[in-house]
Write a protein that holds these residues in place. Structure first.
Motif, PDB file in Angstrom:
ATOM      1  N   ILE A 115      44.832  43.084  45.874  1.00 49.42           N
ATOM      2  CA  ILE A 115      43.724  42.592  46.693  1.00 49.42           C
ATOM      3  C   ILE A 115      44.267  42.115  48.043  1.00 49.42           C
ATOM      4  CG2 ILE A 115      42.304  41.882  44.729  1.00 49.42           C
ATOM      5  CD1 ILE A 115      43.081  38.950  45.462  1.00 49.42           C
ATOM      6  N   GLU A 116      43.391  42.176  49.033  1.00 51.27           N
ATOM      7  CA  GLU A 116      43.683  41.592  50.335  1.00 51.27           C
ATOM      8  C   GLU A 116      42.640  40.527  50.614  1.00 51.27           C
ATOM      9  OE1 GLU A 116      44.815  43.815  53.788  1.00 51.27           O
ATOM     10  OE2 GLU A 116      45.045  45.647  52.591  1.00 51.27           O
ATOM     11  N   ARG A 117      43.089  39.350  50.982  1.00 51.63           N
ATOM     12  CA  ARG A 117      42.162  38.290  51.351  1.00 51.63           C
ATOM     13  C   ARG A 117      41.545  38.599  52.709  1.00 51.63           C
ATOM     14  NH1 ARG A 117      45.691  33.033  50.939  1.00 51.63           N
ATOM     15  NH2 ARG A 117      43.962  32.271  52.197  1.00 51.63           N
ATOM     16  N   ASP A 118      40.217  38.429  52.793  1.00 51.35           N
ATOM     17  CA  ASP A 118      39.519  38.705  54.046  1.00 51.35           C
ATOM     18  C   ASP A 118      39.423  37.472  54.941  1.00 51.35           C
ATOM     19  OD1 ASP A 118      39.170  41.251  53.149  1.00 51.35           O
ATOM     20  OD2 ASP A 118      37.136  40.931  52.423  1.00 51.35           O
ATOM     21  N   ARG A 119      39.561  36.295  54.377  1.00 47.70           N
ATOM     22  CA  ARG A 119      39.419  35.056  55.140  1.00 47.70           C
ATOM     23  C   ARG A 119      40.056  33.919  54.375  1.00 47.70           C
ATOM     24  NH1 ARG A 119      34.166  34.186  56.780  1.00 47.70           N
ATOM     25  NH2 ARG A 119      33.754  36.428  56.631  1.00 47.70           N
ATOM     26  N   GLU A 120      40.172  32.771  54.997  1.00 50.26           N
ATOM     27  CA  GLU A 120      40.685  31.589  54.314  1.00 50.26           C
ATOM     28  C   GLU A 120      39.673  31.128  53.272  1.00 50.26           C
ATOM     29  OE1 GLU A 120      43.707  30.046  54.486  1.00 50.26           O
ATOM     30  OE2 GLU A 120      44.175  31.867  55.608  1.00 50.26           O
ATOM     31  N   SER A 121      40.171  30.649  52.153  1.00 47.92           N
ATOM     32  CA  SER A 121      39.300  30.219  51.064  1.00 47.92           C
ATOM     33  C   SER A 121      40.008  29.137  50.263  1.00 47.92           C
ATOM     34  CB  SER A 121      38.972  31.409  50.150  1.00 47.92           C
ATOM     35  OG  SER A 121      38.455  30.974  48.909  1.00 47.92           O
ATOM     36  N   ALA A 140      30.455  47.098  40.053  1.00 54.83           N
ATOM     37  CA  ALA A 140      30.989  46.204  41.075  1.00 54.83           C
ATOM     38  C   ALA A 140      29.844  45.664  41.923  1.00 54.83           C
ATOM     39  CB  ALA A 140      31.988  46.936  41.969  1.00 54.83           C
ATOM     40  N   VAL A 141      30.050  44.504  42.514  1.00 55.31           N
ATOM     41  CA  VAL A 141      29.039  43.920  43.400  1.00 55.31           C
ATOM     42  C   VAL A 141      28.924  44.787  44.645  1.00 55.31           C
ATOM     43  CG1 VAL A 141      28.423  41.923  44.822  1.00 55.31           C
ATOM     44  CG2 VAL A 141      29.412  41.577  42.538  1.00 55.31           C
ATOM     45  N   ALA A 142      27.681  45.245  44.919  1.00 50.87           N
ATOM     46  CA  ALA A 142      27.436  46.093  46.083  1.00 50.87           C
ATOM     47  C   ALA A 142      26.899  45.293  47.266  1.00 50.87           C
ATOM     48  CB  ALA A 142      26.440  47.195  45.719  1.00 50.87           C
ATOM     49  N   ARG A 143      26.160  44.216  46.965  1.00 47.10           N
ATOM     50  CA  ARG A 143      25.646  43.346  48.023  1.00 47.10           C
ATOM     51  C   ARG A 143      25.707  41.910  47.540  1.00 47.10           C
ATOM     52  NH1 ARG A 143      20.739  41.112  49.040  1.00 47.10           N
ATOM     53  NH2 ARG A 143      19.723  42.348  47.398  1.00 47.10           N
ATOM     54  N   VAL A 144      26.320  41.047  48.340  1.00 46.38           N
ATOM     55  CA  VAL A 144      26.466  39.648  47.922  1.00 46.38           C
ATOM     56  C   VAL A 144      25.160  38.907  48.156  1.00 46.38           C
ATOM     57  CG1 VAL A 144      28.932  39.677  48.440  1.00 46.38           C
ATOM     58  CG2 VAL A 144      27.326  38.815  50.157  1.00 46.38           C
ATOM     59  N   PRO A 145      24.888  37.839  47.385  1.00 43.70           N
ATOM     60  CA  PRO A 145      23.666  37.058  47.584  1.00 43.70           C
ATOM     61  C   PRO A 145      23.673  36.357  48.940  1.00 43.70           C
ATOM     62  CG  PRO A 145      24.695  36.569  45.454  1.00 43.70           C
ATOM     63  CD  PRO A 145      25.684  37.351  46.248  1.00 43.70           C
ATOM     64  N   VAL A 156      39.296  50.057  46.277  1.00 38.63           N
ATOM     65  CA  VAL A 156      38.207  50.590  45.460  1.00 38.63           C
ATOM     66  C   VAL A 156      37.023  49.630  45.419  1.00 38.63           C
ATOM     67  CG1 VAL A 156      37.566  51.239  43.089  1.00 38.63           C
ATOM     68  CG2 VAL A 156      39.758  51.972  44.045  1.00 38.63           C
ATOM     69  N   CYS A 157      37.290  48.330  45.475  1.00 43.23           N
ATOM     70  CA  CYS A 157      36.276  47.299  45.247  1.00 43.23           C
ATOM     71  C   CYS A 157      36.083  46.456  46.518  1.00 43.23           C
ATOM     72  CB  CYS A 157      36.710  46.412  44.077  1.00 43.23           C
ATOM     73  SG  CYS A 157      35.546  45.121  43.636  1.00 43.23           S
ATOM     74  N   PRO A 158      35.020  46.680  47.281  1.00 39.37           N
ATOM     75  CA  PRO A 158      34.821  45.941  48.527  1.00 39.37           C
ATOM     76  C   PRO A 158      34.591  44.440  48.316  1.00 39.37           C
ATOM     77  CG  PRO A 158      33.400  47.887  48.425  1.00 39.37           C
ATOM     78  CD  PRO A 158      33.987  47.705  47.068  1.00 39.37           C
ATOM     79  N   VAL A 159      34.039  44.073  47.140  1.00 38.44           N
ATOM     80  CA  VAL A 159      33.775  42.650  46.866  1.00 38.44           C
ATOM     81  C   VAL A 159      34.615  42.237  45.659  1.00 38.44           C
ATOM     82  CG1 VAL A 159      32.027  40.872  46.534  1.00 38.44           C
ATOM     83  CG2 VAL A 159      31.417  43.004  47.712  1.00 38.44           C
ATOM     84  N   ALA A 160      35.915  42.067  45.880  1.00 37.18           N
ATOM     85  CA  ALA A 160      36.796  41.625  44.797  1.00 37.18           C
ATOM     86  C   ALA A 160      36.675  40.128  44.564  1.00 37.18           C
ATOM     87  CB  ALA A 160      38.244  41.982  45.111  1.00 37.18           C
ATOM     88  N   ALA A 161      36.139  39.416  45.567  1.00 33.22           N
ATOM     89  CA  ALA A 161      35.873  37.986  45.425  1.00 33.22           C
ATOM     90  C   ALA A 161      34.817  37.591  46.440  1.00 33.22           C
ATOM     91  CB  ALA A 161      37.149  37.170  45.641  1.00 33.22           C
ATOM     92  N   THR A 171      33.493  33.390  42.790  1.00 31.20           N
ATOM     93  CA  THR A 171      33.606  34.402  41.745  1.00 31.20           C
ATOM     94  C   THR A 171      34.594  35.489  42.160  1.00 31.20           C
ATOM     95  OG1 THR A 171      31.768  35.760  42.572  1.00 31.20           O
ATOM     96  CG2 THR A 171      31.211  34.010  41.019  1.00 31.20           C
ATOM     97  N   THR A 172      35.208  36.120  41.152  1.00 35.51           N
ATOM     98  CA  THR A 172      36.170  37.201  41.385  1.00 35.51           C
ATOM     99  C   THR A 172      35.871  38.355  40.442  1.00 35.51           C
ATOM    100  OG1 THR A 172      37.839  36.516  39.761  1.00 35.51           O
ATOM    101  CG2 THR A 172      37.932  35.467  41.928  1.00 35.51           C
ATOM    102  N   GLN A 173      36.076  39.576  40.929  1.00 35.60           N
ATOM    103  CA  GLN A 173      35.929  40.734  40.053  1.00 35.60           C
ATOM    104  C   GLN A 173      37.120  40.844  39.103  1.00 35.60           C
ATOM    105  OE1 GLN A 173      33.280  43.141  39.661  1.00 35.60           O
ATOM    106  NE2 GLN A 173      34.611  43.257  37.871  1.00 35.60           N
TER     107      GLN A 173
END
Length: 535
Positions: A115-121, A140-145, A156-161, A171-173
């Motif tokens: 995985i690659e982190r997209d931002r600080e968390s 996999a999550v296609a659109r976040v709430p 492969v997974c755009p929303v791994a977390a 949450t994490t995939q």
């Protein structure tokens, strides 16, 4: 269920969506000294509020969130203001419950992924921007709430977390609870301590005083009886009962003559000299020998041994009644996995009497006890920690698993005094050598169960004889089979790759020191396809 230290009002509830890793999540949380409990995923928001948890973890699961019979979650739970951490299915069910979307990926991910982190968390604090995690999904999550942001992805997974820090929902995939996720425990630590503000107070030393007081409060001035086998669970209950009520507890040790060499003497020594309990040693060796004479079928052996055990036990309870010392409580070493697997728990409560256990214990007509189960919060490794805190010797605390029917099911065919003598002596050598081997590994690694340590080891005596040569003379004597396995839970096991010099020393000693044996074989079959025991 037994009482728990008030500190565990900081408890974490693990919502079980049918995950293969459900128990593992609870264990990982407890490894960080925070109390956790597994609960069904269909709890309502009102039930969760009543349990007053400090945090929720939503497990993975095998279903698709859009399947007709897919497990769901009460959306009102997310409005309680309790921090939430979700994994895999828990990640997806959170997205759907809060207005996001889950889709079916063309390519799944199974096993290690980067995985690659997209931002600080706050969840990923003190972990690298790229890291290896363990994936197991196709959906996999296609659109976040609304209000959520993506914090990590894979090729492969755009929303791994994803996360909503204002609502403290993360949450994490992937699965942080498995060892293959290299920074998984750090993520759990970040969630529990930085995000939830919990403290690591779930320790055995902290719990001993409270558990002692709870035991006293439950039984009052009444008598307690315990079937003490010498195994870890019953020994820890005996040690706790001794600390709590002393000689109000009667420990009944039924010696059927099928224990390992030296064990009856060790149990009596510990519980007559180290702990102040009413200890009764029932010498039933001759009665068992008569009942087992000529019996070869394994299940018949088990039935005979189990039935006679309870006859011996209830005979002692009856004598106590006749002596004016009636027993009100039966103490048992039930541990948390027993409760989880029985399905007896929904919101943390369960029946407090033995009636629910009638299928396990053949009570005589008119006999009943109330139940004391002080270990029903604990996993096996925690029971061992508690045993050490209570002062039990390591030889008992770290005793390897041993079947209830004892050596009777390690003797193939009929049990006889001659065969028992051979097996006890051979088994004692195996335990001595492999105890020493495990101790050397412990000193090298600092881990009681390191990668190459033996989890269980013993001898089997087959119902055959073999030709040999000893002292220039032909022999016709018995072979002994050595069984040594590596495992963590007995569900699966692999044969231990023991060093040749260890195997040679065991073989040489058995043939030289145990009359009637002229051959040693090593069982190199895993489970499955074999079982750990032979019968």
């Amino acid at each position: 269920m037994g009482q728990v230290d008030p500190q565990v009002r900081q408890k974490v509830l693990v919502f079980d969506f049918g995950a293969q890793y459900g128990q593992l999540i609870a264990r990982r949380v407890r490894d960080l000294h925070v109390y956790s409990e597994i609960v069904p995923c269909d709890l309502t928001a009102d039930e969760v509020r009543a349990l007053a948890p400090a945090a929720l973890i939503l497990s993975g699961g095998p279903a698709s969130v859009y399947a007709e019979d897919a497990p769901n979650i009460d959306p009102a739970i997310f409005e309680l203001g309790i921090p939430v951490l979700g994994f895999c299915y828990g990640h997806q069910v959170t997205a759907v419950a809060l207005g996001g979307e889950v889709g079916h990926s063309e390519v799944g991910e199974y096993g290690p992924a980067t995985i690659e982190r997209d931002r600080e968390s706050a969840l990923f604090n003190s972990t690298p921007l790229k890291q290896t995690v363990w994936m197991s999904h196709r959906d996999a999550v296609a659109r976040v709430p609304e209000g959520f942001t993506v914090t990590a992805s894979t090729s492969v997974c755009p929303v791994a977390a994803m996360e909503n820090p204002e609502r403290r929902i993360y949450t994490t995939q992937f699965h942080p609870e498995v060892r293959h996720t290299e920074f998984g425990q750090q993520l759990l630590s970040n969630f529990l301590f930085d995000i939830c503000g919990l403290e690591p107070t779930w320790t055995m030393d902290n719990l001993v005083e409270t558990m002692t007081a709870d035991f006293c409060a439950q039984v009052g001035g009444n008598r307690v009886i315990l079937a003490l086998s010498g195994g870890v669970d019953s020994s820890v209950v005996a040690a706790l009962g001794a600390r709590a009520v002393g000689k109000q507890m009667t420990c009944v040790f039924i010696n059927h003559g099928l224990l390992r060499k030296g064990e009856p003497e060790q149990v009596e020594e510990v519980f007559t000299k180290q702990f102040d309990v009413d200890f009764i040693h029932v010498h039933a060796e001759e009665r068992y020998a008569a009942l087992l004479a000529g019996v070869t079928e394994p299940e018949q052996k088990r039935r005979i041994i189990g039935t006679q055990f309870w006859k011996e036990f209830f005979a002692v309870a009856q004598r106590l009644e006749q002596d004016g010392r009636p027993v009100k409580y039966l103490a048992q070493g039930t541990i948390y996995p027993d409760i989880i697997e029985s399905g007896a728990r929904k919101t943390g409560g369960k029946a407090s009497t033995i009636k629910s256990h009638h299928n396990l214990i053949p009570f005589p007509e008119g006999v009943s006890f109330d139940l004391v189960e002080p270990l029903d919060h604990f996993f096996k490794d925690e029971v061992r920690e508690l045993g050490l805190a209570l002062g039990l010797p390591e030889a008992i605390v770290y005793r390897q698993p041993f079947p209830g029917p004892g050596l009777a099911i390690r003797i193939i065919g009929a049990v006889s005094p001659e065969k028992l003598g051979i097996l006890k002596n051979a088994d004692a050598i195996v335990r001595e050598e492999l105890d020493e081997y495990n101790q050397r590994l412990f000193e090298q690694t600092g881990e009681r169960n390191s990668e190459h340590s033996c989890w269980q080891y013993f001898c089997v005596l087959p119902d055959i004889k073999s030709v040999g040569v000893m002292g220039d003379e032909r022999t016709y004597a018995r072979p002994v089979i050595l069984r040594a396995v590596e495992s963590s839970d007995a569900m699966t096991a692999d044969w231990a790759r023991l060093p040749y010099e260890v195997l040679a020393r065991i073989s040489g000693r058995i043939v030289a020191e145990v009359p009637g044996v002229n051959r040693v074989a090593y069982d190199i079959t895993s489970k499955p396809p074999a079982t750990i025991e032979w019968e």
